[in-house]
Design a protein around this motif. Sequence first.
Motif, mmCIF file in Angstrom:
data_model
loop_
_atom_site.group_PDB
_atom_site.id
_atom_site.type_symbol
_atom_site.label_atom_id
_atom_site.label_comp_id
_atom_site.label_asym_id
_atom_site.label_seq_id
_atom_site.Cartn_x
_atom_site.Cartn_y
_atom_site.Cartn_z
ATOM 1 N N GLN A 215 -41.834 -48.835 34.712
ATOM 2 C CA GLN A 215 -42.240 -50.251 34.802
ATOM 3 C C GLN A 215 -41.008 -51.088 35.108
ATOM 4 O O GLN A 215 -40.015 -51.000 34.386
ATOM 5 C CB GLN A 215 -42.828 -50.723 33.466
ATOM 6 N N LYS A 216 -41.086 -51.897 36.166
ATOM 7 C CA LYS A 216 -39.947 -52.761 36.492
ATOM 8 C C LYS A 216 -40.321 -54.223 36.274
ATOM 9 O O LYS A 216 -41.401 -54.658 36.696
ATOM 10 C CB LYS A 216 -39.522 -52.534 37.951
ATOM 11 N N PHE A 217 -39.457 -54.961 35.588
ATOM 12 C CA PHE A 217 -39.701 -56.389 35.367
ATOM 13 C C PHE A 217 -38.662 -57.197 36.114
ATOM 14 O O PHE A 217 -37.456 -56.981 35.971
ATOM 15 C CB PHE A 217 -39.672 -56.717 33.869
ATOM 16 N N GLY A 218 -39.131 -58.146 36.928
ATOM 17 C CA GLY A 218 -38.242 -59.005 37.709
ATOM 18 C C GLY A 218 -37.703 -60.157 36.881
ATOM 19 O O GLY A 218 -38.153 -60.401 35.750
ATOM 20 N N GLY A 219 -36.756 -60.873 37.449
ATOM 21 C CA GLY A 219 -36.050 -61.936 36.747
ATOM 22 C C GLY A 219 -36.946 -63.009 36.153
ATOM 23 O O GLY A 219 -36.779 -63.406 34.986
ATOM 24 N N THR A 220 -37.965 -63.451 36.928
ATOM 25 C CA THR A 220 -38.820 -64.526 36.420
ATOM 26 C C THR A 220 -39.674 -64.045 35.249
ATOM 27 O O THR A 220 -40.094 -64.843 34.407
ATOM 28 C CB THR A 220 -39.734 -65.096 37.519
ATOM 29 N N SER A 221 -39.913 -62.739 35.192
ATOM 30 C CA SER A 221 -40.703 -62.187 34.087
ATOM 31 C C SER A 221 -39.855 -61.931 32.844
ATOM 32 O O SER A 221 -40.351 -61.427 31.844
ATOM 33 C CB SER A 221 -41.370 -60.877 34.524
ATOM 34 N N ASP B 164 -49.580 -62.049 41.398
ATOM 35 C CA ASP B 164 -50.381 -60.912 40.952
ATOM 36 C C ASP B 164 -50.594 -59.876 42.048
ATOM 37 O O ASP B 164 -51.555 -59.127 42.020
ATOM 38 C CB ASP B 164 -51.693 -61.366 40.290
ATOM 39 N N GLY B 165 -49.685 -59.819 42.998
ATOM 40 C CA GLY B 165 -49.758 -58.784 44.024
ATOM 41 C C GLY B 165 -49.082 -59.239 45.300
ATOM 42 O O GLY B 165 -48.417 -60.278 45.323
ATOM 43 N N VAL B 166 -49.280 -58.429 46.337
ATOM 44 C CA VAL B 166 -48.764 -58.786 47.660
ATOM 45 C C VAL B 166 -49.847 -59.606 48.348
ATOM 46 O O VAL B 166 -51.008 -59.207 48.373
ATOM 47 C CB VAL B 166 -48.451 -57.516 48.486
ATOM 48 N N ALA C 294 -40.877 -60.696 53.592
ATOM 49 C CA ALA C 294 -41.715 -60.832 52.390
ATOM 50 C C ALA C 294 -40.896 -60.405 51.170
ATOM 51 O O ALA C 294 -40.793 -59.224 50.851
ATOM 52 C CB ALA C 294 -42.985 -59.983 52.521
ATOM 53 N N GLY C 295 -40.289 -61.381 50.502
ATOM 54 C CA GLY C 295 -39.329 -61.102 49.434
ATOM 55 C C GLY C 295 -39.934 -60.493 48.185
ATOM 56 O O GLY C 295 -39.217 -60.175 47.245
ATOM 57 N N VAL C 296 -41.244 -60.281 48.165
ATOM 58 C CA VAL C 296 -41.892 -59.749 46.962
ATOM 59 C C VAL C 296 -41.466 -58.302 46.667
ATOM 60 O O VAL C 296 -41.464 -57.875 45.524
ATOM 61 C CB VAL C 296 -43.432 -59.907 47.058
HETATM 62 P P1 ADP Z 1 -39.008 -60.803 40.859
HETATM 63 O O1 ADP Z 1 -38.041 -61.694 40.151
HETATM 64 O O2 ADP Z 1 -40.151 -60.391 40.008
HETATM 65 O O3 ADP Z 1 -38.345 -59.646 41.556
HETATM 66 P P2 ADP Z 1 -39.277 -62.096 43.431
HETATM 67 O O4 ADP Z 1 -38.957 -63.541 43.471
HETATM 68 O O5 ADP Z 1 -38.258 -61.140 43.957
HETATM 69 O O6 ADP Z 1 -39.687 -61.725 41.942
HETATM 70 O O7 ADP Z 1 -40.649 -61.803 44.197
HETATM 71 C C1 ADP Z 1 -41.807 -62.540 43.908
HETATM 72 C C2 ADP Z 1 -41.944 -63.710 44.872
HETATM 73 O O8 ADP Z 1 -42.070 -63.201 46.198
HETATM 74 C C3 ADP Z 1 -43.166 -64.534 44.687
HETATM 75 O O9 ADP Z 1 -42.967 -65.551 43.730
HETATM 76 C C4 ADP Z 1 -43.443 -65.092 46.075
HETATM 77 O O10 ADP Z 1 -43.067 -66.444 46.214
HETATM 78 C C5 ADP Z 1 -42.577 -64.252 46.982
HETATM 79 N N1 ADP Z 1 -43.314 -63.685 48.128
HETATM 80 C C6 ADP Z 1 -42.892 -63.686 49.418
HETATM 81 N N2 ADP Z 1 -43.776 -63.135 50.213
HETATM 82 C C7 ADP Z 1 -44.816 -62.746 49.442
HETATM 83 C C8 ADP Z 1 -46.062 -62.113 49.696
HETATM 84 N N3 ADP Z 1 -46.419 -61.734 50.931
HETATM 85 N N4 ADP Z 1 -46.880 -61.855 48.651
HETATM 86 C C9 ADP Z 1 -46.536 -62.210 47.396
HETATM 87 N N5 ADP Z 1 -45.367 -62.827 47.092
HETATM 88 C C10 ADP Z 1 -44.521 -63.100 48.091
#
Ligand code: ADP
Length: 413
Positions: A6-12, A176-178, A208-210
């Motif tokens: 399980q990986k948790f990102g910075g905002t979480s 909550d997803g891509v 897509a930075g997600v």
């Molecule tokens: P984390 O800190 O959890 O790694 P990130 O900021 O790296 O979070 O990634 C989540 C963010 O990616 C979302 O808040 C969203 O704004 C952005 N994002 C960019 N493209 C997409 C996409 N196609 N689907 C979902 N999120 C996206």
Amino acid sequence: MSLIVQKFGGTSLADAEKIHRAARRAIRAKLEGQRVVLVVSAMGHATDELLSLARAIASDPPKRELDMLLTTGEQVSIALMAMAIDAAGHEAISLTAAQLGLVTDSAHTRARIQRISRERIDRELEAGKIVIVAGFQGIDASGEITTLGRGASDTTAAALAAVLGAPVCEIYTDVDGVYTADPRIVPQARKIDEISYDTMLEMAAAGAGVMHSRAVEFGKKFNVPIHVRSSLTDAKGTMIMAETHNMEAMSVQGVTLKEDLAMISLNAVPNTPGVAARIFAEVAKNHIIVDDIVQNIYDGGERANLSFSINSGDAPEARAVCERLAAKLGIGGVVVDEGVSKVSALGVGMRTHTGIASTMFDALAHAAINIENISTSEMVISCIVRREDGPKALRYIHDAFGLDKPNNRQGSA
Ligand code: ADP
Ligand code: ASP
Ligand code: MG
């Protein structure tokens, strides 16, 4: 006994309550009978804050020292997470990359993982502990601390899932997803339930930075599905997985915006064999990643204009490399434009589905946005636009492909 990463990102992990929340999720998995490996990023915007601290000291700090500084962010998170799990009455241990043996090459700030030793992790799991690994960091063969590139805690998680043979890698984040587009820019964007490794790779590469793109590469190479989901709910998120028949029916699946780009233009380049090879060999030698390349020949074939896009962080280095080359090769001039962004539409068979390119150009025309450059590949059509036009361009293109509507099939004829 199954194992979960399980990986948790910075905002979480932005504050104590969020760290406790993430800890509870890990504990729940443990109580369900799983072995749990957690990968954590730095809290909130800690990495950005550390970077601006560095920049306040020096405009171009040594990369080795940048890595030394930035890795402290994840070290804070692993320790706090271990404390949160301990406080809830469960056993946990935090590990840095050096402690567990996550070895990378020596390219500071953009190192690549070479091998991961599972011995220490296995031993701790065997002892019944939840293992908490610092994301984003590595150690090279001579013991130097490295980082894997911005956003690369995802990659630590996917690589660990691959090495440990986990059936799935869970990425907990603030969406909550891509989505079909970044929901922060396109509020009408929709969640995608399933996406292929290849489409996600292209989406990540196009901005897509997600997800960090190398995480998706690991998932694909070792066939580990990646589940991108919200750290706030239990809802199913997006599965990044091998392509299924269902996915093939879609053509345009998403649109992306890449903002941190710069265009380098070399004017009046002698149009003789070997010149482009020399230019790009030199650029590659300096570890500058080139995105799109355009060349136009003029002056009866004597000269060419050559432009290419790069990450804007590499612009000062690219300028210096190109100015040296210009003097050596008799190139007319070097212009660096840091005010551009790239909008892309992504999907399967983009080149063969007629009408996709024209739909995209029409959308930009309606938005009265000028296209500065176009590039196409099997899965992507991209346009370079002025930076200030990027978000509007994204919204118009998303709308033109009907991505806000469920079961969109536009362009699949
Ligand atoms: P984390 O800190 O959890 O790694 P990130 O900021 O790296 O979070 O990634 C989540 C963010 O990616 C979302 O808040 C969203 O704004 C952005 N994002 C960019 N493209 C997409 C996409 N196609 N689907 C979902 N999120 C996206
Ligand atoms: N903390 C690192 C960054 O902000 C790594 C990550 O969040 O994935 O880039
Ligand atoms: Mg991230």
